[in-house]
Design a protein around this motif. Structure first.
Motif, PDB file in Angstrom:
ATOM      1  N   ASN A   1       2.814  -3.732   3.747  1.00 50.74           N
ATOM      2  CA  ASN A   1       1.928  -4.893   3.658  1.00 50.74           C
ATOM      3  C   ASN A   1       2.764  -6.171   3.589  1.00 50.74           C
ATOM      4  O   ASN A   1       3.131  -6.617   2.511  1.00 50.74           O
TER       5      ASN A   1
ATOM      6  N   ASP B   1       0.778  -1.233   0.000  1.00 54.93           N
ATOM      7  CA  ASP B   1       0.000   0.000   0.000  1.00 54.93           C
ATOM      8  C   ASP B   1       0.810   1.283   0.000  1.00 54.93           C
ATOM      9  O   ASP B   1       0.355   2.306  -0.453  1.00 54.93           O
TER      10      ASP B   1
ATOM     11  N   ARG C   1      -6.888   0.456  -7.942  1.00 57.46           N
ATOM     12  CA  ARG C   1      -6.009  -0.539  -7.321  1.00 57.46           C
ATOM     13  C   ARG C   1      -6.127  -1.872  -8.058  1.00 57.46           C
ATOM     14  O   ARG C   1      -5.149  -2.576  -8.279  1.00 57.46           O
TER      15      ARG C   1
ATOM     16  N   LYS D   1      -2.244   3.163  -1.778  1.00 54.12           N
ATOM     17  CA  LYS D   1      -3.361   3.249  -0.825  1.00 54.12           C
ATOM     18  C   LYS D   1      -4.203   4.494  -1.081  1.00 54.12           C
ATOM     19  O   LYS D   1      -5.346   4.567  -0.641  1.00 54.12           O
TER      20      LYS D   1
END
Ligand SMILES: Nc1ncnc2c1ncn2[C@@H]1O[C@H](COP(=O)(O)OP(=O)(O)OP(=O)(O)O)[C@@H](O)[C@H]1O
Ligand SMILES: [Mg+2]
Lengths: 262, 442
Positions: free
Chosen positions: B322, A98, A154, A147
């Protein structure tokens, strides 16, 4: 069970099983895939579709079963192994890093380097602009961490990443769930194009109409087991719905271990 | 959003809004300066000015600023590594203890092992490098052990390094049963600063000029690269402004280091020893940049390079943002984590060298509480404990902020308990302000 018996299957998953603390998420599931073929995996929520393909992509280690790639036994213990076999995956959760930008995500793990061994960010961004331009021409936010992007943007990044590296086997887990109609059409076009290039595609989708447009075959799962397989030409939408909801195998389909005993 | 693919009109929505931006905002956009970093530098300057006023002009003197730079070096070196540790959602509570243990090992190596048992004698020219290498190897091994347990055995970093905090502090005591080891090798001692451990005026100007040239070259190179792929460019005035500002700051720092002159006592001694000629009150020899400061700057450059220009750095940040996605991308995340802790161990060894050299001794309590200063430096410097965000430069400034607070309060004659209270409060306020800033960004 398959469209072109002449060639050997690209992927042959045999009796794969995995359980999470007593829950049999996938039980004795077998599915195969031929070059240039689109196989749709269908099933209710929690049927085990994502878990099955995550075994193929190396995200999960199976408890039992075998996977053949190009006719010989494959060892897939982690995502690196899977990528080594040319397996690229668009995960349902997208699995993007992200906090880094689009180019960094597209090339994550396979960065372009300068002759000095440093990251060639400029070249990666240029290539990212090219690929994203094909998928989503409106997309311009290359400098921002992903993000900050919308759900659909995305998803476009995740798709672009999967097609960037000449995949031979493409796994798409609900690739268009967040996309607008125009972008969805673009992805459908992309799937047909990749198919014509001889790439094998596993497509997971809840959109039956889409599946009938794109897939050559369907494999339906219920409670971790395969209900049955069918060519899209041999069954109609209602029969497939019956397989998904009731586990009932129609005459045009080949029953699997999860089929309702009749 | 516009459909245009022309580079100059990227981020359609933002360009549309740009016309309404204030002059300041336009300026920041054109120069692409990091507002958070600017805020931090502003806070640092504010602290300096306030201390200068309250201490009656004692703070902003060449002498104090030079000392500040030397005192910051050891924690700054460790803070650069702590950034990577925290970015990947880990923590290292053991750095102070590793510093103490490795410092002790290096001290024993140069003061006892090499000269006495291996027959090197004292002040052998090879002693310093052998001692340093031994320290770096030991530091890397300790870091590697921590990293292995964290990454491959799955024990949380908090616990592993909390254990390490106790283990290595105890081990440091064990090396000499608590005895202080002194003095250090004379060459080794140069890493600690002081008049001898500084590079002098001429060398300082040369270093300053090299840095300026490198700065300008970097600006040109990035402009050329962006041109090659037809990406949007910064306006020329912004490039010129950045280059000028950077060179001005570098040369200003060199100037300050150069007008901090050797104390008269040392000049007197040198005259007596026949090393200098003339009248002691008429000789002015500038210190120039201290060697520990140069070491810290080199470490910061190398670490910035690692973090921003290499695959390893890219993986560190992706992992922090992540972990699962990074793993699924086929990256060996465990090995990346282990490498981070190895680097942290090496940096602890470098910091230990600076600190033992400066003290001219290794004591049992060396580095106590340094882990807190290091973590605070990284966090004040903008490293997010939630992972994925942080810069090396920020951590360096954070270290400077922490050290400025401490030195300033000492100059003002504040008691130690009060100093601790102030530092604690500042840390909390700094992180709170940071979270406010981040929320405002989104
Ligand atoms: N990591 C995990 N730990 C424990 N249980 C899991 C895990 N992953 C999946 N499961 C369980 O396995 C079963 C199958 O899940 P899976 O994600 O494969 O479903 P799915 O067919 O992809 O559903 P959906 O259409 O909702 O995406 C579910 O019961 C789920 O709770
Ligand atoms: Mg799923």
């Amino acid at each position: 069970m398959n469209t072109n018996t002449a060639t050997q299957p690209l992927v042959d998953m045999r009796e794969l099983s995995i359980s999470f603390g007593g829950i049999h998420a996938v039980e004795q599931a077998s599915v195969d895939l031929f070059p240039g073929e689109v196989v749709a995996l269908l099933g209710h929520n929690g049927a085990g579709k994502s878990t099955l393909i995550k075994i193929l992509s190396g995200a999960y280690q199976r408890d039992g079963g075998e996977i053949d790639i190009d006719g010989s036994l494959a060892t897939i213990d982690n995502p690196r192994d899977a990528k080594g076999y040319g397996i690229e995956t668009i995960y349902q959760t997208l699995a993007l890093a992200d906090n880094v930008d689009t180019a960094a995500n597209l090339f994550l793990g396979r960065e372009l380097l300068t002759p000095w061994g440093t990251l060639d960010d400029v070249a990666m961004e240029a290539k990212a602009r090219e690929v994203m331009g094909r998928l989503n021409p409106r997309f311009q936010r290359f400098k921002e961490p992903v993000k900050a992007l919308s759900g659909g943007q995305r998803q476009s990044v995740a798709i672009a990443r999967a097609i960037l590296f000449n995949a031979r086997i493409l796994i798409m887990d609900e690739p268009t769930a967040a996309l607008g109609p125009e972008e969805t059409a673009q992805v459908s076009e992309l799937i047909l194009q990749l198919k014509s290039e001889g790439i094998g595609i596993f497509l997971i989708s809840h959109d039956i109409a889409d599946v009938f447009d794109l897939a050559d075959r369907v494999a339906v799962m219920k409670n971790g087991q395969v209900v049955g397989y069918a060519k899209t030409g041999d069954v109609d939408k209602d029969e497939v719905l019956g397989m998904i909801i009731l586990g009932k195998c129609p005459p045009g389909a080949t029953p699997g271990p999860g089929a309702l005993a009749s | 959003m516009t459909d245009s693919t022309e580079p100059q009109t990227t981020q359609g929505t933002d360009t549309a809004r740009a016309s309404e931006l204030s002059v300041v905002a336009k300026f920041i956009r054109a120069t692409e300066l990091d507002t958070r970093m600017l805020g931090m530098i502003g806070a640092l300057l504010l602290i300096w000015i306030l201390f200068d006023i309250f201490s009656g002009g004692l703070f902003l003197t060449p002498r104090n600023l030079w000392n500040l730079s030397v005192q910051t070096a050891s924690v700054a070196v460790m803070a650069t590594g702590m950034v990577l540790v925290i970015v990947t959602r880990n923590i290292d509570l053991s750095v102070g203890s590793i510093l103490g243990f490795v410092g002790m090992i290096m001290a024993v190596t140069q003061a006892e092992l090499l000269p006495v048992y291996l027959g090197f004698g004292f002040d052998n020219p090879l002693t310093w490098i052998i001692a340093l290498l031994v320290g770096i190897v030991v530091g890397a091994a300790i870091g590697g052990l921590h990293g292995y347990i964290i990454a491959y055995l799955g024990v949380p970093a908090f616990i592993v390094t909390l254990g390490g905090l106790l283990v290595w502090r105890g081990a440091a005591w064990w090396v000499t049963s608590g005895r202080t080891v002194a003095p250090m090798d004379s060459t080794f001692r140069l890493m600690g600063g002081g008049p001898a451990g500084s590079i002098g005026e001429i060398a300082s100007w040369i270093v300053g000029l090299i840095v300026c040239v490198a700065l300008v070259a970097m600006i040109f190179n990035s402009r050329r690269q962006r041109k090659r792929f037809q990406f949007p460019l910064r306006p020329v005035w912004a490039e010129v402004f950045l280059g000028t500002l950077g060179c001005f700051l570098v040369l200003g720092a060199v100037l300050i280091a150069n007008i901090y002159y050797w104390p008269i006592g040392i000049i007197r001694k040198q005259i007596k020893a026949g090393l200098l000629e003339g009248v002691e009150t008429e000789i002015f020899i500038g210190h120039g940049v201290a060697i520990p400061v140069l070491i810290a700057i080199c470490v910061a450059i190398v670490m910035t390079f690692l973090a921003t220009r290499t695959r390893f750095g890219r993986y560190v940040f992706a992992l922090g943002g992540n972990p699962e996605a990074t793993d699924l991308a086929g990256i060996n995340t465990r090995w990346v984590t282990m490498k981070i802790f190895i680097i942290m161990g090496v940096l602890c060894a470098i910091a230990a060298a600076i600190s033992t050299a400066r003290l001219n001794a290794a004591t049992n309590a060396q580095g106590t509480l340094d882990e807190l200063l290091t973590i605070a430096a990284a966090v004040i410097g903008g490293t997010s404990l939630a992972g994925g965000v942080g810069t090396i430069a920020g951590a360096m400034i954070g270290a400077l902020v922490m050290q400025s607070l401490q030195s300033g309060m000492v100059l003002m004659g504040l008691d130690t308990p009060l100093q601790n209270i102030v530092v604690g409060i500042v840390l909390v306020i700094a992180v709170w302000l940071d979270s406010v800033y981040r929320r405002a960004q989104h």
